[in-house]
Design a protein around this motif. Structure first.
Motif, PDB file in Angstrom:
ATOM      1  N   ASN A 125       0.819  -1.208   0.000  1.00 15.86           N
ATOM      2  CA  ASN A 125       0.000   0.000   0.000  1.00 15.86           C
ATOM      3  C   ASN A 125       0.857   1.265   0.000  1.00 15.86           C
ATOM      4  N   VAL A 126       1.973   1.204   0.709  1.00 14.80           N
ATOM      5  CA  VAL A 126       2.902   2.338   0.732  1.00 14.80           C
ATOM      6  C   VAL A 126       3.503   2.536  -0.657  1.00 14.80           C
ATOM      7  N   LEU A 127       3.820   1.437  -1.310  1.00 18.78           N
ATOM      8  CA  LEU A 127       4.383   1.491  -2.659  1.00 18.78           C
ATOM      9  C   LEU A 127       3.388   2.108  -3.639  1.00 18.78           C
ATOM     10  N   TYR A 128       2.116   1.717  -3.555  1.00 16.29           N
ATOM     11  CA  TYR A 128       1.106   2.282  -4.457  1.00 16.29           C
ATOM     12  C   TYR A 128       1.048   3.804  -4.322  1.00 16.29           C
ATOM     13  N   LEU A 129       1.012   4.269  -3.085  1.00 15.45           N
ATOM     14  CA  LEU A 129       0.932   5.708  -2.827  1.00 15.45           C
ATOM     15  C   LEU A 129       2.094   6.448  -3.456  1.00 15.45           C
ATOM     16  N   CYS A 130       3.297   5.936  -3.261  1.00 17.46           N
ATOM     17  CA  CYS A 130       4.497   6.622  -3.757  1.00 17.46           C
ATOM     18  C   CYS A 130       4.556   6.622  -5.284  1.00 17.46           C
ATOM     19  N   LEU A 131       4.133   5.538  -5.903  1.00 14.72           N
ATOM     20  CA  LEU A 131       4.144   5.457  -7.366  1.00 14.72           C
ATOM     21  C   LEU A 131       3.177   6.469  -7.989  1.00 14.72           C
ATOM     22  N   ILE A 132       1.975   6.564  -7.451  1.00 16.96           N
ATOM     23  CA  ILE A 132       0.999   7.522  -7.978  1.00 16.96           C
ATOM     24  C   ILE A 132       1.457   8.954  -7.728  1.00 16.96           C
ATOM     25  N   ALA A 143      11.512  18.974  -3.930  1.00 20.11           N
ATOM     26  CA  ALA A 143      11.324  18.455  -2.578  1.00 20.11           C
ATOM     27  C   ALA A 143      10.078  17.569  -2.519  1.00 20.11           C
ATOM     28  N   PHE A 144       8.983  18.049  -3.099  1.00 19.51           N
ATOM     29  CA  PHE A 144       7.735  17.296  -3.073  1.00 19.51           C
ATOM     30  C   PHE A 144       7.862  16.000  -3.878  1.00 19.51           C
ATOM     31  N   PHE A 145       8.439  16.100  -5.072  1.00 26.32           N
ATOM     32  CA  PHE A 145       8.620  14.923  -5.924  1.00 26.32           C
ATOM     33  C   PHE A 145       9.502  13.884  -5.248  1.00 26.32           C
ATOM     34  N   ASN A 146      10.640  14.334  -4.724  1.00 29.66           N
ATOM     35  CA  ASN A 146      11.588  13.401  -4.119  1.00 29.66           C
ATOM     36  C   ASN A 146      11.077  12.784  -2.832  1.00 29.66           C
ATOM     37  N   PHE A 147      10.171  13.472  -2.134  1.00 24.50           N
ATOM     38  CA  PHE A 147       9.607  12.917  -0.903  1.00 24.50           C
ATOM     39  C   PHE A 147       8.942  11.568  -1.180  1.00 24.50           C
ATOM     40  N   PHE A 148       8.248  11.465  -2.286  1.00 28.06           N
ATOM     41  CA  PHE A 148       7.573  10.218  -2.637  1.00 28.06           C
ATOM     42  C   PHE A 148       8.455   9.296  -3.470  1.00 28.06           C
ATOM     43  N   GLN A 149       9.180   9.877  -4.426  1.00 27.00           N
ATOM     44  CA  GLN A 149       9.984   9.071  -5.336  1.00 27.00           C
ATOM     45  C   GLN A 149      11.074   8.290  -4.607  1.00 27.00           C
ATOM     46  N   CYS A 150      11.624   8.878  -3.530  1.00 32.29           N
ATOM     47  CA  CYS A 150      12.760   8.255  -2.852  1.00 32.29           C
ATOM     48  C   CYS A 150      12.406   6.937  -2.176  1.00 32.29           C
ATOM     49  N   ALA A 151      11.128   6.708  -1.893  1.00 34.74           N
ATOM     50  CA  ALA A 151      10.736   5.483  -1.198  1.00 34.74           C
ATOM     51  C   ALA A 151      10.482   4.318  -2.147  1.00 34.74           C
ATOM     52  N   SER A 169       4.091   1.360 -14.143  1.00 34.91           N
ATOM     53  CA  SER A 169       4.695   0.659 -13.006  1.00 34.91           C
ATOM     54  C   SER A 169       3.678   0.465 -11.887  1.00 34.91           C
ATOM     55  N   PHE A 170       2.871   1.494 -11.643  1.00 40.71           N
ATOM     56  CA  PHE A 170       1.826   1.396 -10.621  1.00 40.71           C
ATOM     57  C   PHE A 170       0.841   0.276 -10.960  1.00 40.71           C
ATOM     58  N   LEU A 171       0.415   0.206 -12.202  1.00 41.58           N
ATOM     59  CA  LEU A 171      -0.527  -0.837 -12.617  1.00 41.58           C
ATOM     60  C   LEU A 171       0.066  -2.227 -12.419  1.00 41.58           C
ATOM     61  N   LEU A 172       1.358  -2.376 -12.729  1.00 38.38           N
ATOM     62  CA  LEU A 172       2.027  -3.666 -12.550  1.00 38.38           C
ATOM     63  C   LEU A 172       2.208  -4.000 -11.074  1.00 38.38           C
ATOM     64  N   ALA A 173       2.450  -2.985 -10.253  1.00 42.28           N
ATOM     65  CA  ALA A 173       2.626  -3.210  -8.812  1.00 42.28           C
ATOM     66  C   ALA A 173       1.356  -3.760  -8.170  1.00 42.28           C
ATOM     67  N   LEU A 174       0.210  -3.439  -8.758  1.00 41.54           N
ATOM     68  CA  LEU A 174      -1.060  -3.947  -8.232  1.00 41.54           C
ATOM     69  C   LEU A 174      -1.139  -5.468  -8.321  1.00 41.54           C
ATOM     70  N   LEU A 175      -0.325  -6.078  -9.184  1.00 39.67           N
ATOM     71  CA  LEU A 175      -0.326  -7.530  -9.371  1.00 39.67           C
ATOM     72  C   LEU A 175       0.600  -8.253  -8.398  1.00 39.67           C
ATOM     73  N   TYR A 176       1.383  -7.503  -7.614  1.00 39.92           N
ATOM     74  CA  TYR A 176       2.278  -8.100  -6.616  1.00 39.92           C
ATOM     75  C   TYR A 176       1.479  -8.837  -5.538  1.00 39.92           C
ATOM     76  N   PRO A 177       1.985  -9.953  -5.028  1.00 33.63           N
ATOM     77  CA  PRO A 177       1.398 -10.546  -3.816  1.00 33.63           C
ATOM     78  C   PRO A 177       1.560  -9.591  -2.635  1.00 33.63           C
ATOM     79  N   LYS A 178       0.648  -9.639  -1.687  1.00 33.58           N
ATOM     80  CA  LYS A 178       0.703  -8.768  -0.522  1.00 33.58           C
ATOM     81  C   LYS A 178       1.817  -9.209   0.431  1.00 33.58           C
ATOM     82  N   VAL A 179       2.566  -8.225   0.941  1.00 37.62           N
ATOM     83  CA  VAL A 179       3.617  -8.488   1.928  1.00 37.62           C
ATOM     84  C   VAL A 179       3.322  -7.638   3.161  1.00 37.62           C
ATOM     85  N   GLU A 180       3.181  -8.280   4.308  1.00 40.26           N
ATOM     86  CA  GLU A 180       2.803  -7.578   5.524  1.00 40.26           C
ATOM     87  C   GLU A 180       3.950  -6.742   6.075  1.00 40.26           C
TER      88      GLU A 180
END
Length: 391
Positions: free
Chosen positions: A74-81, A105-113, A173-184
Motif C-alpha cells: 500500500n505504501v508502494l502504491y501511494l508513492c508510485l501515484i 522536494a515534493f517529488f523526491n519525498f515520494f519518489q525516494c521510497a 509501473s503502478f498498474l504492474l505493482a497492483l499484481l504483486y502478492p501482498k507483503v505484511e
C-alpha cells in the motif's frame, strides 16, 4: 519448490518499466537544468542537494511507515501515484529556483521510497517464493539500458519530452505493482515494535555504511554533473544515452552471478574491488573523456554502483531483524541516494564552480583510493569482518 510464473512475470515487468522511468529522467535532468533553464553548476548542485536532503529526512519516515503498515504494498502504491503526478511540478515551475526547489522536494519525498520499498517487498517474496532477487534486478537494468539509448535520441530533439515519458512509465509501473502478492509490515498493529536505533548497534553495518557513504559522495557528484560535463566537452545527448545504456548492460554479469560471487568472495572484498574501479572511473572522466571514449568508460559502471546496491541490500536482508527490514533498506537508500547526493551535489557543485568539473573528478578518484585504503586497514588489523570475508 516450483517458482510460480504468475508471480515472476508481473515482478519482472514491474522492475523493467520502473527502471525505464528512472532512465528517462535521472540520466538527463542535468541537461534540462543547463539547456532549458540555463542554470549554473552551483545552482544545479544546490537543487540536486535539496532533493538529497529531502531523501535524507524522508527515508527513515518511509521505513517506519513500511514496517508498520498492514501491507507494504500500500505504501508502494501511494508513492508510485504521487511520483507520477508530482513530476509535472518541475516544468510548471519554469526557471524559478524557489519553485524548482519546492517541486523537487515534493517529488523526491515520494519518489525516494519507491526503490527501497520495492526491494524490501521483492526480497521478502524471493525468500518465500524461491526466486533470485539479483535476477529480477537484472531485468530492471535491462529496462534501464534499453530506455537510455532510446531516451537519448528522443531528448536530443526536445529535452522537455522527459516529463511525459517518465510520467507514463511510472503509471504503468503502478498498474504492474497492483499484481504483486501482498507483503505484511512486520510491525503492523498488534505486532511487536522494534526501535530503529537497534540498526546502529551492529559495528559491521556502521563501517559498511560509512565506507559506502564516502564512495557514494563521488557518485552523487557524478550523477548531478556527468551529462552536463559530457555536453561541455562536445559529446552529443544521443551518445550520452548510448553510454548510459552500455553502463546498464555492463551490470548484467555481476547481477547474474551475484549470489555465487557474494558467497565465494565475500562482501568486503567485493566492496574494496568496487572502490578501486570507482577511482579508475573518475580518473578517466577527469583526463580521458571524449565522444569516442565515453562509451568505453561507461563499461566500468557495471562494477560500481550496482555492486554497492546489491551487496548492501543482501547484507541488510541477511543480518537485520525481520521487524526492521524496510528501515534497513531505507538506510541503504539514505547512504546511496540521499546523504551522498547532498554532499556530492552541493559541495561538488560549489567546488566545480572554482576548479572545474574535471578537477572535481580527479579529487573524487583520490577520495575513493583513500576510502579503500582505510577499509583494507580495518580488515587487516581487526577481527570485525572475519566471518564476512567469505560467506
Amino acid at each position: 519448490m516450483r517458482r510460480p510464473k504468475s508471480i515472476l512475470l508481473p515482478i519482472s515487468f514491474y522492475y523493467a518499466i520502473r527502471f525505464m522511468s528512472f532512465s528517462a529522467f535521472g540520466a538527463f535532468i542535468g541537461i534540462y537544468y543547463s539547456e532549458a533553464l540555463h542554470l549554473s553548476e552551483a545552482q544545479i548542485g544546490t537543487l540536486e542537494s535539496i532533493g538529497g536532503l529531502v531523501i535524507l529526512l524522508a527515508q527513515p519516515l518511509w521505513g517506519i511507515i513500511g514496517d508498520r503498515a498492514k501491507y507494504k504494498n500500500n505504501v508502494l502504491y501511494l508513492c508510485l501515484i504521487a511520483a507520477t503526478l508530482s513530476i509535472w511540478f518541475l516544468p510548471l515551475s519554469g526557471s524559478s529556483l524557489i519553485l524548482l526547489a519546492f517541486s523537487l522536494a515534493f517529488f523526491n519525498f515520494f519518489q525516494c521510497a519507491i526503490n527501497p520499498i520495492s526491494d524490501t517487498v521483492t526480497l521478502e517474496l524471493s525468500s518465500t517464493k524461491n526466486f533470485s532477487f539479483s535476477k529480477i534486478r537484472t531485468i530492471g537494468s535491462l529496462g534501464y539500458a534499453l530506455m537510455a539509448s532510446v531516451a537519448g535520441m528522443i531528448f536530443e530533439r526536445n529535452i522537455l519530452h522527459m516529463f511525459p515519458v517518465f510520467s507514463i512509465l511510472m503509471f504503468i509501473s503502478f498498474l504492474l505493482a497492483l499484481l504483486y502478492p501482498k507483503v505484511e509490515g512486520h510491525q503492523s498493529k498488534g505486532k511487536k515494535k522494534v526501535n530503529l536505533l537497534i540498526l546502529f548497534k551492529d559495528k559491521r553495518l556502521i563501517i559498511i555504511f560509512v565506507y559506502a557513504l564516502i564512495i557514494s559522495v563521488t557518485y552523487g557528484f557524478f550523477n548531478s554533473f556527468h551529462s552536463l560535463y559530457s555536453k561541455n566537452l562536445g559529446v552529443s545527448t544521443s551518445i550520452i544515452g548510448i553510454g548510459v545504456s552500455i553502463g546498464s548492460f555492463s551490470q548484467f554479469p555481476f547481477m547474474l552471478f551475484f549470489d555465487k560471487i557474494y558467497k565465494r568472495i565475500g562482501i568486503m572484498n567485493i566492496l574494496m574491488c568496487s572502490g578501486l574501479i570507482y577511482a579508475l572511473r573518475w580518473f578517466l572522466y577527469a583526463f580521458a573523456l571524449t565522444e569516442t571514449t565515453l562509451p568505453f568508460i561507461w563499461i566500468l559502471h557495471g562494477s560500481t554502483f550496482i555492486v554497492f546496491y546489491l551487496c548492501m541490500a543482501q547484507f541488510v536482508n541477511d543480518n537485520v531483524v525481520l521487524e526492521l527490514k524496510a528501515s534497513g533498506q531505507m538506510m541503504n537508500a539514505i547512504i546511496l541516494a540521499g546523504l551522498s547526493r547532498i554532499l556530492g551535489s552541493f559541495f561538488g557543485g560549489l567546488l566545480a564552480s572554482y576548479v572545474g568539473i574535471s578537477n572535481v573528478f580527479f579529487i573524487s578518484s583520490i577520495i575513493c583510493l583513500v576510502a579503500v585504503s582505510a577499509l583494507f586497514f580495518i580488515l587487516k588489523y581487526t577481527t570485525l569482518f572475519d566471518s564476512l570475508k567469505t560467506t
